[in-house]
Design a protein around this motif. Structure first.
Motif, mmCIF file in Angstrom:
data_model
loop_
_atom_site.group_PDB
_atom_site.id
_atom_site.type_symbol
_atom_site.label_atom_id
_atom_site.label_comp_id
_atom_site.label_asym_id
_atom_site.label_seq_id
_atom_site.Cartn_x
_atom_site.Cartn_y
_atom_site.Cartn_z
ATOM 1 N N ALA A 174 1.224 3.874 3.694
ATOM 2 C CA ALA A 174 1.300 3.079 4.439
ATOM 3 C C ALA A 174 0.402 2.443 3.489
ATOM 4 O O ALA A 174 0.769 0.839 3.404
ATOM 5 N N PHE A 175 -0.861 2.298 3.170
ATOM 6 C CA PHE A 175 -2.213 2.103 2.945
ATOM 7 C C PHE A 175 -1.678 0.935 1.154
ATOM 8 O O PHE A 175 -1.378 -0.019 1.211
ATOM 9 N N CYS A 176 -1.088 2.182 1.016
ATOM 10 C CA CYS A 176 -0.675 1.500 -0.478
ATOM 11 C C CYS A 176 0.639 0.333 -0.321
ATOM 12 O O CYS A 176 0.407 -0.824 -1.611
ATOM 13 N N PHE A 177 1.731 0.996 0.227
ATOM 14 C CA PHE A 177 2.896 -0.350 0.188
ATOM 15 C C PHE A 177 2.551 -1.441 0.826
ATOM 16 O O PHE A 177 2.363 -2.390 0.311
ATOM 17 N N ALA A 221 2.962 3.591 -6.860
ATOM 18 C CA ALA A 221 2.986 4.905 -7.741
ATOM 19 C C ALA A 221 1.962 5.802 -6.816
ATOM 20 O O ALA A 221 2.472 6.573 -6.246
ATOM 21 N N LEU A 222 1.198 5.326 -6.640
ATOM 22 C CA LEU A 222 0.026 5.901 -5.530
ATOM 23 C C LEU A 222 0.728 6.644 -4.113
ATOM 24 O O LEU A 222 0.427 7.570 -3.159
ATOM 25 N N GLY A 223 1.753 5.306 -3.614
ATOM 26 C CA GLY A 223 2.119 5.360 -2.510
ATOM 27 C C GLY A 223 3.084 6.254 -2.850
ATOM 28 O O GLY A 223 3.274 7.080 -1.965
ATOM 29 N N GLY A 224 3.608 6.375 -3.392
ATOM 30 C CA GLY A 224 5.162 7.312 -4.053
ATOM 31 C C GLY A 224 4.254 8.963 -4.179
ATOM 32 O O GLY A 224 4.908 10.058 -3.467
ATOM 33 N N ALA A 225 3.763 8.904 -4.792
ATOM 34 C CA ALA A 225 2.736 10.481 -4.958
ATOM 35 C C ALA A 225 2.042 10.656 -3.491
ATOM 36 O O ALA A 225 2.440 11.677 -2.725
ATOM 37 N N ALA A 226 1.521 10.156 -2.608
ATOM 38 C CA ALA A 226 1.380 9.937 -0.973
ATOM 39 C C ALA A 226 2.468 10.712 0.087
ATOM 40 O O ALA A 226 2.794 11.786 0.573
#
Length: 139
Positions: free
Chosen positions: A75-78, A108-113
């Protein structure tokens, strides 16, 4: 496998933990940039995001409802991608390129999370080296 997952979790959260520390120790200076991007209540937003980053990082690192921690990080990343790195609004080509890189890094980090969330929600109880199992279940 347990040790590999633990090492992966710890490496994954390094960026988030460092960012949490930065948000919480440099709140006022970061709030200026945040406000310049149009985020309302910038100081509160920086502090709250620092807390969220810290909670998410610790959760994933120690395996304390790591699925929820991964969702918090996603949620933070997006939200950071959209609110802070709107490259589409940049006029300067170099600024546009920089913001585009940051936007896609956050995506990308949000997707990985999200992948980590799904991994823990599906197989979390079978993994060792966790304080708790997942709060949610996909399996």
């Amino acid at each position: 496998m347990d040790v590999i997952v633990l090492i992966g979790r710890l490496l994954f959260v390094c960026l988030f933990a460092a960012s949490a520390l930065n948000h919480l120790t440099h709140t006022k200076s970061m709030a200026g940039y945040t406000a310049s991007r149009g985020v309302p209540f910038a100081t509160a937003a920086v502090f709250a995001s620092g807390v969220a980053l810290g909670v998410g990082a610790v959760s994933v690192a120690v395996g304390l409802w790591a699925d929820i921690g991964a969702l918090v990080l996603a949620a933070f990343c997006f939200s950071a991608a959209v609110l802070m790195h709107g490259f589409w609004a940049e006029k300067d080509p170099q600024a546009k390129m920089t913001e585009q890189g940051q936007f896609f890094k956050d995506l990308a980090l949000g997707g990985a999370a999200l992948v980590i969330f799904a991994f823990f929600a599906y197989a979390g109880r079978d993994l060792g080296l966790m304080v708790t199992g997942p709060a949610l279940s996909l399996g």
